[in-house]
Scaffold this motif. Sequence first.
Motif, PDB file in Angstrom:
ATOM      1  N   TYR A  59       0.954  -1.114   0.021  1.00 10.17           N
ATOM      2  CA  TYR A  59       0.036   0.014   0.022  1.00 10.17           C
ATOM      3  C   TYR A  59       0.744   1.192  -0.001  1.00 10.17           C
ATOM      4  CZ  TYR A  59      -4.074   3.227   1.141  1.00 10.17           C
ATOM      5  OH  TYR A  59      -5.005   4.049   1.061  1.00 10.17           O
ATOM      6  N   LYS A  70       0.934   3.980  -3.052  1.00  9.83           N
ATOM      7  CA  LYS A  70       0.419   5.393  -3.077  1.00  9.83           C
ATOM      8  C   LYS A  70       1.451   6.505  -3.199  1.00  9.83           C
ATOM      9  CE  LYS A  70       0.836   6.089   1.956  1.00  9.83           C
ATOM     10  NZ  LYS A  70       0.675   7.426   2.724  1.00  9.83           N
ATOM     11  N   ARG A  93      -2.329  10.364   1.801  1.00 10.46           N
ATOM     12  CA  ARG A  93      -2.704   9.745   2.857  1.00 10.46           C
ATOM     13  C   ARG A  93      -3.067   8.465   2.402  1.00 10.46           C
ATOM     14  NH1 ARG A  93      -7.295  10.375   5.924  1.00 10.46           N
ATOM     15  NH2 ARG A  93      -7.320   8.991   7.497  1.00 10.46           N
ATOM     16  N   ASP A  94      -4.079   8.324   1.289  1.00  4.43           N
ATOM     17  CA  ASP A  94      -4.721   7.213   0.862  1.00  4.43           C
ATOM     18  C   ASP A  94      -4.031   6.969  -0.675  1.00  4.43           C
ATOM     19  OD1 ASP A  94      -6.211   6.529   2.879  1.00  4.43           O
ATOM     20  OD2 ASP A  94      -7.725   8.165   2.243  1.00  4.43           O
ATOM     21  N   THR A 131      -4.759   6.569  -4.257  1.00  5.61           N
ATOM     22  CA  THR A 131      -5.658   7.018  -5.425  1.00  5.61           C
ATOM     23  C   THR A 131      -5.757   6.140  -6.674  1.00  5.61           C
ATOM     24  OG1 THR A 131      -4.365   8.432  -6.342  1.00  5.61           O
ATOM     25  CG2 THR A 131      -5.870   9.261  -4.465  1.00  5.61           C
ATOM     26  N   ARG A 138     -10.307   7.269  -4.271  1.00  3.57           N
ATOM     27  CA  ARG A 138      -9.801   6.756  -3.035  1.00  3.57           C
ATOM     28  C   ARG A 138      -9.931   5.269  -3.087  1.00  3.57           C
ATOM     29  NH1 ARG A 138     -11.872   9.013   1.763  1.00  3.57           N
ATOM     30  NH2 ARG A 138     -10.204   7.664   2.765  1.00  3.57           N
ATOM     31  N   THR A 183      -8.969   2.624  -0.048  1.00  5.98           N
ATOM     32  CA  THR A 183      -8.205   2.541   1.471  1.00  5.98           C
ATOM     33  C   THR A 183      -7.873   1.413   1.966  1.00  5.98           C
ATOM     34  OG1 THR A 183     -10.590   2.258   2.426  1.00  5.98           O
ATOM     35  CG2 THR A 183      -9.891   4.700   2.142  1.00  5.98           C
ATOM     36  N   GLN A 184      -7.038   1.677   3.079  1.00  2.00           N
ATOM     37  CA  GLN A 184      -6.411   0.141   3.424  1.00  2.00           C
ATOM     38  C   GLN A 184      -7.648  -0.580   4.103  1.00  2.00           C
ATOM     39  OE1 GLN A 184      -3.326   1.926   6.157  1.00  2.00           O
ATOM     40  NE2 GLN A 184      -1.800   0.492   5.016  1.00  2.00           N
TER      41      GLN A 184
END
Length: 142
Positions: free
Chosen positions: A76, A80, A85-86, A88, A131, A133-134
């Motif tokens: 991850y 990114k 932060r996330d 995309t 986005r 996300t984890q």
Amino acid sequence: MANKGWSPNPAVNENIRLAKALLRDPGLMSALDRHGSTGALDGLIDRTSLNAVINGTNYFQFKTDKELFGEMLEHYNQLKGRFGRDLTVSDLRKLAGQSLTGDSPKDHLIQLAQEMFKRTNALNLASSGNRITQAMLRYLSR
């Protein structure tokens, strides 16, 4: 074909052996069953899908969507962008557009991104807007 009895015709027997061997390897069956452009399982095995598997150079073509989500979760932070932060979809698109470099870890990420774009259904499932996300990848990889 795998359930047929043995035949006096050697060609039929070879087809029966092949069918039984394919059924013993679900990963190969899954790879052969994937649609060439979407990566979705389509229930068809044709010359195009056979050639794609034989000539394919992407390690991830044999992985299930669940395994791809696990790979994305594992990598991850590398996938990114540096400042985001996330992860995309844009980050993945940039990575998928890159040529292979000969650097094995970098090529691993590039091929992962390329495979995700072949599997648009999986990509849409993993993303919310732009986005990824984890938490979503963790959920999808279980």
